[in-house]
Enzyme design. Structure first.
Site, mmCIF file in Angstrom:
data_model
loop_
_atom_site.group_PDB
_atom_site.id
_atom_site.type_symbol
_atom_site.label_atom_id
_atom_site.label_comp_id
_atom_site.label_asym_id
_atom_site.label_seq_id
_atom_site.Cartn_x
_atom_site.Cartn_y
_atom_site.Cartn_z
ATOM 1 N N ASN A 67 0.820 -1.210 -0.147
ATOM 2 C CA ASN A 67 0.174 -0.041 0.089
ATOM 3 C C ASN A 67 0.625 1.150 -0.143
ATOM 4 O O ASN A 67 1.482 1.394 0.838
ATOM 5 C CB ASN A 67 -0.909 -0.029 1.096
ATOM 6 C CG ASN A 67 -1.815 1.387 1.335
ATOM 7 O OD1 ASN A 67 -1.571 2.388 0.705
ATOM 8 N ND2 ASN A 67 -3.116 1.298 1.841
ATOM 9 N N GLU B 153 -4.057 1.839 -2.905
ATOM 10 C CA GLU B 153 -4.118 3.297 -2.453
ATOM 11 C C GLU B 153 -3.164 4.006 -3.555
ATOM 12 O O GLU B 153 -2.422 5.081 -3.105
ATOM 13 C CB GLU B 153 -3.786 3.565 -0.863
ATOM 14 C CG GLU B 153 -4.804 3.354 -0.125
ATOM 15 C CD GLU B 153 -4.897 4.154 0.826
ATOM 16 O OE1 GLU B 153 -5.519 5.109 1.106
ATOM 17 O OE2 GLU B 153 -4.445 3.991 2.158
ATOM 18 N N ASP C 136 -4.027 -4.888 1.079
ATOM 19 C CA ASP C 136 -4.145 -4.321 2.314
ATOM 20 C C ASP C 136 -5.435 -4.725 2.828
ATOM 21 O O ASP C 136 -6.679 -4.445 2.394
ATOM 22 C CB ASP C 136 -4.052 -2.728 2.110
ATOM 23 C CG ASP C 136 -4.297 -2.106 3.574
ATOM 24 O OD1 ASP C 136 -4.868 -2.784 4.546
ATOM 25 O OD2 ASP C 136 -4.311 -0.894 3.498
ATOM 26 N N ASN D 232 -6.696 -4.321 5.993
ATOM 27 C CA ASN D 232 -7.076 -3.781 7.178
ATOM 28 C C ASN D 232 -7.646 -4.607 8.254
ATOM 29 O O ASN D 232 -8.552 -4.008 9.120
ATOM 30 C CB ASN D 232 -8.099 -2.558 6.606
ATOM 31 C CG ASN D 232 -7.389 -1.569 6.145
ATOM 32 O OD1 ASN D 232 -6.606 -0.861 6.653
ATOM 33 N ND2 ASN D 232 -7.907 -0.895 5.060
ATOM 34 N N ASP E 118 -1.251 -6.118 6.249
ATOM 35 C CA ASP E 118 -1.198 -6.529 4.892
ATOM 36 C C ASP E 118 -0.616 -7.889 4.553
ATOM 37 O O ASP E 118 0.102 -8.358 5.180
ATOM 38 C CB ASP E 118 0.004 -5.561 4.133
ATOM 39 C CG ASP E 118 -0.320 -4.072 4.509
ATOM 40 O OD1 ASP E 118 -1.030 -3.637 3.387
ATOM 41 O OD2 ASP E 118 0.009 -3.341 5.430
ATOM 42 N N ASP F 26 2.868 4.744 4.916
ATOM 43 C CA ASP F 26 2.744 4.128 6.265
ATOM 44 C C ASP F 26 2.916 2.474 6.274
ATOM 45 O O ASP F 26 2.908 1.794 7.295
ATOM 46 C CB ASP F 26 1.441 4.910 7.131
ATOM 47 C CG ASP F 26 0.373 4.955 6.374
ATOM 48 O OD1 ASP F 26 0.363 4.365 5.222
ATOM 49 O OD2 ASP F 26 -0.780 5.417 6.769
ATOM 50 N N HIS F 27 2.754 2.020 4.844
ATOM 51 C CA HIS F 27 2.683 0.681 5.046
ATOM 52 C C HIS F 27 3.991 0.083 4.508
ATOM 53 O O HIS F 27 4.529 1.078 3.467
ATOM 54 C CB HIS F 27 1.412 0.137 4.103
ATOM 55 C CG HIS F 27 0.286 0.183 4.619
ATOM 56 N ND1 HIS F 27 -0.634 -0.907 5.037
ATOM 57 C CD2 HIS F 27 -0.489 1.466 4.687
ATOM 58 C CE1 HIS F 27 -1.780 -0.240 5.177
ATOM 59 N NE2 HIS F 27 -1.673 1.091 5.200
#
Length: 254
Positions: free
Chosen positions: A7, A34, A145, A147, A216, A245-246
């Site tokens: 991501n 994303e 991802d 989540n 992930d 951030d991933h």
DNA sequence: ATGGCAATAGAGTATTGA
């Protein structure tokens, strides 16, 4: 054969990181989430120049998925045919005899949110569609991802996160419904370091304090799990300037 | 209890992410 997921939290901002990572980690297939780009803005030529074919399905501002591959990409499907969804979150393709499904599962925001209900219905529809895909394609990988942190060991502070978004029972049950189809978490096929995460909050020095979540994942059908020899999370790009951030997760297939 | 950081859209600040 290496397959990976990342991501990137805006491909416009992260293109240089992507190309840098691929130069040292030349995986065969990489699923992105994303991208946050409409298709007319997708950086096709720069990705081609790096040695990858690419398919993508994006929209303005939010969501957006892509699959990069060194091998030819065929039979591309955008979105879940069983779930009418304006949000661009799913891309499937056949590569090297495998069915590769790139997924950006809805965040859900909080368990009392409308977005949580959307997340659960989205996941139920994903399962229904995947059941058929797996029959048609025994060698299937679902990368993305999710989540969802599958277990408490995938959470830096399980008490703080108990019942919260990414960790709630209904989300974990939805993930278990996917593994019940015969999909296996590649990461847990192997011994792994404790406190392994794939995402860290930008705030409060989350990465430096390793306050992360493992959300992930690469899920493999039985045929692919039998070929899987390694799965690892690469924390390095999280240390780079202006990171996503991933971080990427990679599985190796024999 | 709230915001904390980042990206986007768009010109203030709101929305979303996780």
């Amino acid at each position: 054969m290496k397959i990976a997921t990342w991501n990137v939290n805006s491909l416009k901002v992260r293109l240089s990181h992507l190309l840098q990572w691929l130069s040292t980690h030349p995986v065969d297939i990489l699923c992105l989430q994303e991208t946050k780009l409409t298709d007319d803005k997708f950086p096709v030529s720069k990705i081609n120049a790096a040695g990858y074919q690419v398919v993508f399905s994006g929209q303005k501002t939010y969501n957006g998925v892509a699959i990069l591959s060194k091998l030819p990409i065929t039979d591309v499907v955008k979105n879940n045919p069983l779930f009418d969804d304006p949000q661009q979150r799913i891309l499937a393709a056949t590569i090297g005899g495998m069915r590769i499904v790139c997924a950006y599962v809805p965040n859900g925001q909080s368990v009392d949110s409308d977005k949580y209900a959307y997340k659960l219905s989205w996941l139920a529809a994903l399962r229904e569609w995947l059941a058929g895909e797996m029959t048609a394609h025994p060698a299937l990988a679902l990368l993305g991802d999710y989540n969802i942190a599958p277990e408490d060991r995938d959470v830096h502070d399980p008490v703080e996160w108990a019942g919260q978004i990414h960790c709630s029972d209904r989300e974990r049950a939805a993930l278990a419904a996917l593994t019940d189809l015969g999909l296996q978490d590649a990461f847990r096929l192997f011994e792994q370091p404790e406190k392994s995460y794939s995402w860290w909050d930008y705030r409060m020095l989350g990465f430096r304090r390793n306050r992360g979540l493992r959300i992930d994942h690469i899920l493999l059908s039985r045929a692919l799990a039998a070929r899987c020899t390694a799965c690892e999370i690469d924390r390095e790009p999280r240390k780079w300037e202006q990171p996503s951030d991933h971080v990427p997760v990679t599985a190796t297939l024999a």
